[in-house]
Scaffold this motif. Sequence first.
Motif, PDB file in Angstrom:
ATOM      1  N   PHE A  44       3.458   4.142 -11.627  1.00 51.22           N
ATOM      2  CA  PHE A  44       3.955   3.069 -10.759  1.00 51.22           C
ATOM      3  C   PHE A  44       5.235   3.414  -9.999  1.00 51.22           C
ATOM      4  O   PHE A  44       5.607   2.714  -9.067  1.00 51.22           O
ATOM      5  N   TRP A  45       5.901   4.503 -10.382  1.00 52.91           N
ATOM      6  CA  TRP A  45       7.174   4.884  -9.740  1.00 52.91           C
ATOM      7  C   TRP A  45       7.032   5.048  -8.228  1.00 52.91           C
ATOM      8  O   TRP A  45       7.710   4.367  -7.460  1.00 52.91           O
ATOM      9  N   PRO A  46       6.124   5.930  -7.741  1.00 54.65           N
ATOM     10  CA  PRO A  46       5.982   6.044  -6.278  1.00 54.65           C
ATOM     11  C   PRO A  46       5.354   4.789  -5.656  1.00 54.65           C
ATOM     12  O   PRO A  46       5.664   4.449  -4.515  1.00 54.65           O
ATOM     13  N   ILE A  47       4.487   4.104  -6.419  1.00 53.38           N
ATOM     14  CA  ILE A  47       3.796   2.933  -5.870  1.00 53.38           C
ATOM     15  C   ILE A  47       4.772   1.785  -5.635  1.00 53.38           C
ATOM     16  O   ILE A  47       4.744   1.130  -4.590  1.00 53.38           O
ATOM     17  N   MET A  48       5.665   1.550  -6.604  1.00 52.22           N
ATOM     18  CA  MET A  48       6.637   0.464  -6.438  1.00 52.22           C
ATOM     19  C   MET A  48       7.632   0.811  -5.327  1.00 52.22           C
ATOM     20  O   MET A  48       8.082  -0.050  -4.593  1.00 52.22           O
ATOM     21  N   GLY A  49       7.996   2.109  -5.266  1.00 49.00           N
ATOM     22  CA  GLY A  49       8.873   2.570  -4.200  1.00 49.00           C
ATOM     23  C   GLY A  49      10.257   1.935  -4.184  1.00 49.00           C
ATOM     24  O   GLY A  49      10.899   1.875  -3.150  1.00 49.00           O
ATOM     25  N   VAL A  50      10.696   1.442  -5.349  1.00 52.00           N
ATOM     26  CA  VAL A  50      12.030   0.827  -5.414  1.00 52.00           C
ATOM     27  C   VAL A  50      13.080   1.922  -5.600  1.00 52.00           C
ATOM     28  O   VAL A  50      14.109   1.934  -4.938  1.00 52.00           O
ATOM     29  N   ASP A  51      12.785   2.847  -6.511  1.00 50.35           N
ATOM     30  CA  ASP A  51      13.717   3.929  -6.834  1.00 50.35           C
ATOM     31  C   ASP A  51      13.418   5.179  -6.019  1.00 50.35           C
ATOM     32  O   ASP A  51      12.263   5.437  -5.698  1.00 50.35           O
ATOM     33  N   PRO A  52      14.448   5.962  -5.698  1.00 54.17           N
ATOM     34  CA  PRO A  52      14.187   7.216  -4.991  1.00 54.17           C
ATOM     35  C   PRO A  52      13.412   8.178  -5.880  1.00 54.17           C
ATOM     36  O   PRO A  52      13.553   8.159  -7.099  1.00 54.17           O
ATOM     37  N   GLY A  53      12.572   8.992  -5.265  1.00 56.03           N
ATOM     38  CA  GLY A  53      11.803   9.995  -5.986  1.00 56.03           C
ATOM     39  C   GLY A  53      11.297  11.001  -4.987  1.00 56.03           C
ATOM     40  O   GLY A  53      11.457  10.807  -3.784  1.00 56.03           O
ATOM     41  N   PRO A  54      10.666  12.066  -5.484  1.00 59.63           N
ATOM     42  CA  PRO A  54      10.188  13.106  -4.562  1.00 59.63           C
ATOM     43  C   PRO A  54       9.117  12.593  -3.605  1.00 59.63           C
ATOM     44  O   PRO A  54       8.971  13.096  -2.513  1.00 59.63           O
ATOM     45  N   HIS A  55       8.345  11.583  -4.033  1.00 60.90           N
ATOM     46  CA  HIS A  55       7.255  11.087  -3.188  1.00 60.90           C
ATOM     47  C   HIS A  55       7.566   9.676  -2.719  1.00 60.90           C
ATOM     48  O   HIS A  55       7.719   8.769  -3.519  1.00 60.90           O
ATOM     49  N   ARG A  56       7.682   9.512  -1.412  1.00 62.91           N
ATOM     50  CA  ARG A  56       7.912   8.176  -0.860  1.00 62.91           C
ATOM     51  C   ARG A  56       6.789   7.846   0.116  1.00 62.91           C
ATOM     52  O   ARG A  56       6.961   7.891   1.320  1.00 62.91           O
ATOM     53  N   PRO A  57       5.584   7.564  -0.423  1.00 62.82           N
ATOM     54  CA  PRO A  57       4.477   7.260   0.475  1.00 62.82           C
ATOM     55  C   PRO A  57       4.725   5.954   1.228  1.00 62.82           C
ATOM     56  O   PRO A  57       5.494   5.112   0.767  1.00 62.82           O
ATOM     57  N   GLY A  58       4.078   5.807   2.379  1.00 62.05           N
ATOM     58  CA  GLY A  58       4.197   4.571   3.148  1.00 62.05           C
ATOM     59  C   GLY A  58       3.514   3.427   2.416  1.00 62.05           C
ATOM     60  O   GLY A  58       2.821   3.634   1.426  1.00 62.05           O
ATOM     61  N   HIS A  59       3.702   2.207   2.919  1.00 61.44           N
ATOM     62  CA  HIS A  59       3.169   1.016   2.236  1.00 61.44           C
ATOM     63  C   HIS A  59       1.652   1.050   2.081  1.00 61.44           C
ATOM     64  O   HIS A  59       1.134   0.694   1.030  1.00 61.44           O
ATOM     65  N   VAL A  60       0.951   1.486   3.131  1.00 59.52           N
ATOM     66  CA  VAL A  60      -0.516   1.521   3.060  1.00 59.52           C
ATOM     67  C   VAL A  60      -0.964   2.527   2.002  1.00 59.52           C
ATOM     68  O   VAL A  60      -1.823   2.239   1.164  1.00 59.52           O
ATOM     69  N   MET A  61      -0.329   3.713   2.014  1.00 60.38           N
ATOM     70  CA  MET A  61      -0.678   4.751   1.055  1.00 60.38           C
ATOM     71  C   MET A  61      -0.428   4.279  -0.374  1.00 60.38           C
ATOM     72  O   MET A  61      -1.203   4.582  -1.288  1.00 60.38           O
ATOM     73  N   ARG A  62       0.637   3.520  -0.562  1.00 62.36           N
ATOM     74  CA  ARG A  62       0.960   3.046  -1.905  1.00 62.36           C
ATOM     75  C   ARG A  62      -0.097   2.064  -2.398  1.00 62.36           C
ATOM     76  O   ARG A  62      -0.480   2.087  -3.575  1.00 62.36           O
ATOM     77  N   ILE A  63      -0.604   1.233  -1.502  1.00 62.08           N
ATOM     78  CA  ILE A  63      -1.660   0.286  -1.878  1.00 62.08           C
ATOM     79  C   ILE A  63      -2.937   1.063  -2.220  1.00 62.08           C
ATOM     80  O   ILE A  63      -3.627   0.752  -3.193  1.00 62.08           O
TER      81      ILE A  63
END
Length: 321
Positions: free
Chosen positions: A189-208
């Motif tokens: 859920f880390w990259p999906i939530m996108g609240v915290d910085p991380g190596p992967h920051r996918p766009g909103h559509v990609m996260r869904i």
Amino acid sequence: MTGMHHHMELGPFSLHAVLTWSPDWPFLLGSLLAFGLYLTGVVRLLRRGDRWPIGRLVAFTFGVLTIVAITCSGLNDYGMVLFSAHMIQHMVLSMLSPILLLLGAPITLALRSLRPAGKGRPRGARELLVALLHSRYVRVISHPAFTIPLFIASLYGLYFTPLFDTLMQSRIGHLGMMVHFLGVGLLFFWPIMGVDPGPHRPGHVMRIIELFMGMPFHAFFGVAVMMATTPLVTTFSAGMAPPGTDLMADQKLAGGITWAFGEIPTAVVLIALVFQWAKSEQRQATRKDRAAERDGDAELVAYNAYLASLDKRGNRPAQAG
């Protein structure tokens, strides 16, 4: 196996029995430590005159509470002898606690509250955290090509192979499994939530899309457990279960819990994503407006300069004549 006699005395699975206090010390201490560190960070920010959103503190607090609630209650005792009780623990640890903890933005808090080491001093905690976030190791383990299969394998690989029964033989095996559930959930859920910085920051559509890639496997697993006509694991035996337990009915319930539980995080994450999306759209619109205001002035200045140059040019021949 320790605590065998303790399990023998368990009465029928009931809400009252679940709500008894039965601390699992590694989890209790770990939770208290995590919460203590988080609070320390918040206090440090506030003392410095910085703000920290109250919603994040609330989310993190609830995340820690969900872990304590399912590992330090009667539910944990039943989780050793009933498939359904164990499944509730698995679902909360892998799909509810991680989302709440991540909504608390612990990495952001750490980066903001840890003091940078001065020039010429050895790297401090903050520098090590930044280095870790940028490391190839973290880039790999937080990549969806790793987290989605891991999330799926944690279900199928555990219950459809002898692995679960092996781990349940020992206290440390059980503990390791529970920590694994939490870790896998956090990574997924880390990259999906996108609240915290991380190596992967996918766009909103990609996260869904990432979210929905994991969920059908999860639902299918629940259905597969519900449809199974034989016990999947040997750990939950008639001898261990509370008196009067129908093991197959309990396994069906475990599958139903898994299947139904997939909807909860999906809904929570989608709501969070929609809010973030709306906010980022709004920010972009504001940014464009601001840029336009600045550019508008620049354009006007340029135009005036252009007019002035024409004027001068226009006057030159007249002056010459």
